[in-house]
Design a protein around this motif. Structure first.
Motif, mmCIF file in Angstrom:
data_model
loop_
_atom_site.group_PDB
_atom_site.id
_atom_site.type_symbol
_atom_site.label_atom_id
_atom_site.label_comp_id
_atom_site.label_asym_id
_atom_site.label_seq_id
_atom_site.Cartn_x
_atom_site.Cartn_y
_atom_site.Cartn_z
ATOM 1 N N UNK A 142 0.167 -1.596 7.694
ATOM 2 C CA UNK A 142 -0.708 -0.627 8.334
ATOM 3 C C UNK A 142 -2.146 -0.944 7.999
ATOM 4 N N UNK A 143 -3.039 -0.319 8.755
ATOM 5 C CA UNK A 143 -4.469 -0.465 8.480
ATOM 6 C C UNK A 143 -4.881 0.522 7.393
ATOM 7 N N UNK A 144 -5.919 0.203 6.671
ATOM 8 C CA UNK A 144 -6.506 1.138 5.711
ATOM 9 C C UNK A 144 -7.931 1.420 6.139
ATOM 10 N N UNK A 145 -8.343 2.658 5.977
ATOM 11 C CA UNK A 145 -9.706 2.991 6.355
ATOM 12 C C UNK A 145 -10.186 4.143 5.484
ATOM 13 N N UNK A 146 -11.375 4.588 5.736
ATOM 14 C CA UNK A 146 -11.883 5.753 5.012
ATOM 15 C C UNK A 146 -13.001 5.383 4.059
ATOM 16 N N UNK A 147 -13.515 6.398 3.416
ATOM 17 C CA UNK A 147 -14.616 6.149 2.501
ATOM 18 C C UNK A 147 -14.930 7.380 1.696
ATOM 19 N N UNK A 203 0.820 -1.222 0.000
ATOM 20 C CA UNK A 203 0.000 0.000 0.000
ATOM 21 C C UNK A 203 0.848 1.264 0.000
ATOM 22 N N UNK A 234 2.233 3.412 -3.673
ATOM 23 C CA UNK A 234 1.640 4.523 -4.423
ATOM 24 C C UNK A 234 2.135 5.871 -3.926
ATOM 25 N N UNK A 267 -1.116 3.650 13.364
ATOM 26 C CA UNK A 267 -1.734 2.508 12.698
ATOM 27 C C UNK A 267 -0.729 1.664 11.915
#
Lengths: 357, 89
Positions: free
Chosen positions: B84-89, B9, B12, B54
């Protein structure tokens, strides 16, 4: 007249250009998917800067020397390592340091640090004199967990004179390029605080402060409590109590040539941050706040819930062209000082900052 | 040599080739990576040199718990994985 507009949003940076017939259209996108919290165009050398907040991966800073066609990551400001030292949470403001300081940049941040770069962002230094002020310990977060510097005004007559506004922590002035600071909140008040703290300069919450380029003694501040104006370089502030339809809001812009003209985008109040009656309005004064016009032509007047953040309203160097963007991803432009607005888009990501370039 | 791999991740945002470095602790191994890839540091560590909130580091599959000191001992043939964690929207 400006013909390029930058919008920093929750999911990328958008560049709009003015086409024939006064039609503004998205021309270029950068950082799609990533939060861009601030953008700055430097006419001194043609550089663009974009501040990102990647969340898990922290705050980043990018620089472009080809109008945003390509970007290079540069060092973002960061807090020096120390016991219990903080980390950068948000790069909230980014300003030029003056024409006589080429490559010089100021950056304001959450949790409250002011940074300076003398080399186009290749390196940054925390302004230790402001950080070390004992009063700074009393600053506190407004909408965020920690206090932040969102407004930086470099005096066009003397770039050593710098004023910053803090949520929450008042207005501060340095007359020696950041070597010493004093608080400048006389006249500001916060009626929502306990009575004995109402006038305490350290609890004042200016949401946004702007300085008139043509009359640099004139400042306007959209404060959490309402609107204030100073005609003497922040030495004294007076309330402007009659902004229609509400004195609450975040954004303010001042005419670059006329210190009596300023624009605001009101919302209902602090606990209800939407346009009054669902009708989006820009309030404009042309007499220093004595009277206002409510500008609605071209703006939604039926179930509009757009909120305009503090950096999301800008005016170009002529004072005729303005743009503002909203939390619901709408962007409007006027070319007649706000009498008529045209919609550029209604479906961008939530907009943090709008700037002409 | 310690092998250090990073979540894809990150690619990018910044180049993260798998690195082979010397280092007796997590801190030493990561510093060795950052010395040749300085922009990567701020994606993994905060301003104070601790792991970002995170971000997680595993040494041979075991999660590193000393997130600020990064003093966990790393065997010379270990593999470190940074994710790491991924989050969001």
């Amino acid at each position: 007249m400006s013909d390029r507009l930058l919008a920093a949003t929750r999911k990328g940076l958008f560049q709009m250009v003015r086409r024939a017939g006064s039609s503004w259209r998205v021309d270029r996108t950068s950082f799609i998917g990533d939060p861009v919290t601030m953008v700055l165009s430097d006419p001194r050398d043609g550089t663009l800067y974009a501040a990102l907040n990647l969340g898990h991966f922290g705050v980043k800073l990018h620089r472009s020397e080809d109008d945003g066609a390509s970007w290079s990551e540069i060092q973002a400001p960061r807090y020096p390592e120390s016991e219990d030292g903080p980390s950068m949470k948000l790069l909230w403001s980014l300003e030029l340091a003056g024409d006589d300081r080429p490559g010089g940049l100021w950056a304001g941040s959450i949790p409250g640090g002011l940074f300076y770069s003398a080399d186009r962002g290749d390196s940054w230094e925390l302004n230790q004199p402001l950080w070390d002020m004992p009063e700074r310990e009393k600053w506190f977060g407004g909408g965020y967990d920690d206090p932040g510097i969102h407004s930086i005004c470099v005096d066009p007559r003397d770039s050593a004179v710098v004023r910053v506004a803090v949520s929450c922590g008042g207005v501060w002035e340095s007359r020696d390029h950041g070597r010493s600071w004093k608080v400048m909140c006389d006249g500001m008040f916060a009626a929502y605080m306990p009575p004995d703290r109402k006038h305490d300069p350290l609890i004042q919450d200016p949401h946004r402060m702007v300085q008139c380029p043509a009359d640099p003694d004139m400042f306007y501040a959209q404060h959490h409590n309402g609107v204030f104006r100073s005609a003497d370089s922040c030495a004294h502030w007076s309330e402007i109590p009659n902004v229609p339809p509400s004195v609450f809001g975040f954004a303010v812009a001042v005419h670059p040539k006329d210190p009596e003209t300023a624009w605001f985008v009101p919302a209902v109040k602090d606990e209800c941050r939407v346009p009054v009656d669902g009708k989006l309005v820009v309030a404009r004064t042309t007499d220093g706040g004595k009277t206002f016009a409510e500008l609605r032509n071209g703006l939604p007047q039926d179930h509009a819930y757009d909120l305009v953040f503090r950096h999301a309203l800008d005016v170009d160097e002529t004072g005729r062209v303005l743009a503002f963007g909203s939390t619901t991803g709408s962007l409007w432009v006027t070319e007649d000082g706000g009498d008529h607005w045209q919609s550029v888009s209604n479906h961008l990501p939530p907009i943090y900052a709008v700037r002409f370039a | 040599m310690v092998k250090v791999r990073f979540t894809s991740n990150l690619e990018r945002h910044v180049k993260t080739p798998t690195a082979e470095v010397a280092g007796g602790t997590v801190r030493e191994a990561l510093d060795a990576v950052f010395s040749s890839n300085p922009m990567l540091r701020s994606y993994i560590l905060d301003d104070q040199g601790a792991l970002r909130r995170h971000v997680m580091v595993f040494v041979d599959g075991e999660q590193v718990l000393d997130r600020s000191g990064l003093a966990d001992v790393v065997p010379s043939d270990a593999e470190i994985f940074v994710m790491q964690a991924l989050s969001g929207g």
